[in-house]
Scaffold this motif. Structure first.
Motif, PDB file in Angstrom:
ATOM      1  N   THR A   1       5.309  22.461 -48.998  1.00  0.00           N
ATOM      2  CA  THR A   1       5.641  22.203 -50.522  1.00  0.00           C
ATOM      3  C   THR A   1       4.275  21.530 -50.938  1.00  0.00           C
ATOM      4  OG1 THR A   1       7.860  22.206 -50.064  1.00  0.00           O
ATOM      5  CG2 THR A   1       7.039  21.181 -52.274  1.00  0.00           C
ATOM      6  N   HIS A   2       3.810  20.371 -50.310  1.00  0.00           N
ATOM      7  CA  HIS A   2       2.422  19.621 -50.914  1.00  0.00           C
ATOM      8  C   HIS A   2       1.310  20.668 -51.011  1.00  0.00           C
ATOM      9  CE1 HIS A   2       4.105  15.619 -51.131  1.00  0.00           C
ATOM     10  NE2 HIS A   2       4.357  15.684 -49.591  1.00  0.00           N
ATOM     11  N   LEU A   3       1.057  21.439 -49.870  1.00  0.00           N
ATOM     12  CA  LEU A   3      -0.094  22.437 -49.918  1.00  0.00           C
ATOM     13  C   LEU A   3       0.363  23.548 -51.097  1.00  0.00           C
ATOM     14  CD1 LEU A   3       0.118  23.233 -46.138  1.00  0.00           C
ATOM     15  CD2 LEU A   3      -1.736  22.116 -47.257  1.00  0.00           C
ATOM     16  N   ARG A   4       1.397  23.924 -51.192  1.00  0.00           N
ATOM     17  CA  ARG A   4       1.479  24.963 -52.493  1.00  0.00           C
ATOM     18  C   ARG A   4       1.516  24.040 -53.842  1.00  0.00           C
ATOM     19  NH1 ARG A   4       6.888  26.434 -51.431  1.00  0.00           N
ATOM     20  NH2 ARG A   4       7.467  24.789 -52.876  1.00  0.00           N
ATOM     21  N   ASP A   5       1.914  23.021 -53.920  1.00  0.00           N
ATOM     22  CA  ASP A   5       2.205  22.716 -55.356  1.00  0.00           C
ATOM     23  C   ASP A   5       1.144  21.412 -55.775  1.00  0.00           C
ATOM     24  OD1 ASP A   5       4.439  24.191 -55.385  1.00  0.00           O
ATOM     25  OD2 ASP A   5       6.008  22.408 -54.992  1.00  0.00           O
ATOM     26  N   GLN A   6       0.546  20.679 -55.015  1.00  0.00           N
ATOM     27  CA  GLN A   6      -0.045  19.673 -55.394  1.00  0.00           C
ATOM     28  C   GLN A   6      -1.880  20.090 -55.419  1.00  0.00           C
ATOM     29  OE1 GLN A   6       0.417  16.576 -56.175  1.00  0.00           O
ATOM     30  NE2 GLN A   6       2.862  17.083 -55.444  1.00  0.00           N
ATOM     31  N   PRO A   7      -2.363  19.615 -56.405  1.00  0.00           N
ATOM     32  CA  PRO A   7      -3.777  20.171 -56.765  1.00  0.00           C
ATOM     33  C   PRO A   7      -4.664  19.737 -55.638  1.00  0.00           C
ATOM     34  CG  PRO A   7      -3.231  18.116 -58.251  1.00  0.00           C
ATOM     35  CD  PRO A   7      -1.861  18.687 -57.396  1.00  0.00           C
ATOM     36  N   TRP A   8      -4.344  18.867 -54.802  1.00  0.00           N
ATOM     37  CA  TRP A   8      -5.031  18.318 -53.544  1.00  0.00           C
ATOM     38  C   TRP A   8      -4.603  19.133 -52.424  1.00  0.00           C
ATOM     39  CZ3 TRP A   8      -1.612  16.239 -50.243  1.00  0.00           C
ATOM     40  CH2 TRP A   8      -0.463  15.669 -50.859  1.00  0.00           C
ATOM     41  N   GLY A   9      -3.557  19.899 -52.463  1.00  0.00           N
ATOM     42  CA  GLY A   9      -3.135  20.585 -51.128  1.00  0.00           C
ATOM     43  C   GLY A   9      -4.146  21.614 -50.712  1.00  0.00           C
ATOM     44  N   PRO A  10      -5.031  22.336 -51.336  1.00  0.00           N
ATOM     45  CA  PRO A  10      -6.151  23.026 -50.655  1.00  0.00           C
ATOM     46  C   PRO A  10      -7.169  22.157 -49.593  1.00  0.00           C
ATOM     47  CG  PRO A  10      -5.894  23.722 -53.025  1.00  0.00           C
ATOM     48  CD  PRO A  10      -5.196  22.564 -52.772  1.00  0.00           C
ATOM     49  N   TYR A  11      -7.150  21.003 -50.104  1.00  0.00           N
ATOM     50  CA  TYR A  11      -8.191  19.977 -49.457  1.00  0.00           C
ATOM     51  C   TYR A  11      -7.484  19.436 -48.023  1.00  0.00           C
ATOM     52  CZ  TYR A  11     -10.569  20.353 -53.869  1.00  0.00           C
ATOM     53  OH  TYR A  11     -11.109  20.700 -54.684  1.00  0.00           O
ATOM     54  N   VAL A  12      -6.379  19.761 -47.629  1.00  0.00           N
ATOM     55  CA  VAL A  12      -5.643  19.206 -46.366  1.00  0.00           C
ATOM     56  C   VAL A  12      -6.215  20.091 -45.096  1.00  0.00           C
ATOM     57  CG1 VAL A  12      -3.508  19.045 -45.133  1.00  0.00           C
ATOM     58  CG2 VAL A  12      -3.523  18.443 -47.558  1.00  0.00           C
ATOM     59  N   ILE A  13      -6.955  19.353 -44.393  1.00  0.00           N
ATOM     60  CA  ILE A  13      -7.162  19.905 -43.041  1.00  0.00           C
ATOM     61  C   ILE A  13      -6.745  19.411 -41.674  1.00  0.00           C
ATOM     62  CG2 ILE A  13      -9.547  20.309 -43.978  1.00  0.00           C
ATOM     63  CD1 ILE A  13     -10.580  18.050 -42.602  1.00  0.00           C
ATOM     64  N   GLY A  14      -5.816  18.284 -41.792  1.00  0.00           N
ATOM     65  CA  GLY A  14      -5.201  17.590 -40.870  1.00  0.00           C
ATOM     66  C   GLY A  14      -4.061  17.089 -41.114  1.00  0.00           C
ATOM     67  N   ILE A  15      -3.007  17.223 -40.008  1.00  0.00           N
ATOM     68  CA  ILE A  15      -1.644  16.580 -40.422  1.00  0.00           C
ATOM     69  C   ILE A  15      -1.350  15.710 -39.336  1.00  0.00           C
ATOM     70  CG2 ILE A  15       0.745  17.071 -40.762  1.00  0.00           C
ATOM     71  CD1 ILE A  15      -0.357  19.858 -41.910  1.00  0.00           C
ATOM     72  N   GLN A  16      -0.820  14.628 -39.279  1.00  0.00           N
ATOM     73  CA  GLN A  16      -0.288  13.842 -38.253  1.00  0.00           C
ATOM     74  C   GLN A  16       1.334  13.574 -38.494  1.00  0.00           C
ATOM     75  OE1 GLN A  16      -2.173   9.942 -37.805  1.00  0.00           O
ATOM     76  NE2 GLN A  16      -0.646   9.396 -36.186  1.00  0.00           N
ATOM     77  N   ILE A  17       2.119  13.875 -37.594  1.00  0.00           N
ATOM     78  CA  ILE A  17       3.549  13.523 -37.678  1.00  0.00           C
ATOM     79  C   ILE A  17       4.177  12.435 -36.772  1.00  0.00           C
ATOM     80  CG2 ILE A  17       5.894  14.609 -37.802  1.00  0.00           C
ATOM     81  CD1 ILE A  17       4.599  17.208 -38.667  1.00  0.00           C
TER      82      ILE A  17
END
Length: 163
Positions: free
Chosen positions: A51-67
């Motif tokens: 949802t963040h990747l799709r809806d947030q203006p900064w979504g396209p800048y995500v290159i890493g995820i930690q859970i």
């Protein structure tokens, strides 16, 4: 990040679907090329990240995820945002963060969730003796957790939880 990279990330989440977390709340961090972008919590972290990747203006800048799965995800989120200062978090990133949530209310919500999980365990039909042992162990663990939560709520002086 190129559009191909963004599409690749989004495609991973579409293929992966929702992450089964066994009811635990995840603490997730989203990183961009220049550092930490966002910290959040969710019981379905991959769906939330998508949802963040799709809806947030900064979504396209995500290159890493930690859970991660801390014991108290709400407290861990508060600490992580205040200490790590992610660029796009708003709530805990200010000079005057909001007060901590009411502990008794949080425990009552946790108690309701634990009771729902217990009902699911009790309704399960075992397929074998091994399944029966696992279900019985799960029921005992949930009963002990519910009893502990009831004691904690009673100790706060708030109203009694409803059975």
């Amino acid at each position: 990040m190129t559009n191909v990279d963004s599409q690749f990330l989004r495609g991973l989440f579409d293929e992966e679907g929702s992450l089964h977390t066994a009811g635990r709340t995840a603490l997730y961090r989203l990183y961009g090329p220049e550092g930490l972008l966002y910290v959040g919590i969710s019981i379905s972290p991959l769906t939330r990240v998508r949802t963040h990747l799709r809806d947030q203006p900064w979504g396209p800048y995500v290159i890493g995820i930690q859970i991660d799965y801390p014991d108290d995800a709400e407290a861990a989120e508060r600490v992580a945002v205040q200490a790590e200062r992610p660029r796009y978090n708003v709530v805990f990133n200010g000079l005057n963060p909001p007060p901590p949530p009411d502990r008794a209310a949080r425990r009552r919500a946790e108690l309701a969730a634990e009771r729902r999980r217990l009902a699911e365990f009790e309704a399960a039909v075992p397929e074998s003796t091994a399944h029966l042992r696992l279900i019985t162990r799960g029921i005992r663990a949930k009963q002990a957790r519910i009893a502990r939560l009831v004691r904690e709520i009673e100790g706060t002086g708030s109203e009694q939880p409803k059975q």
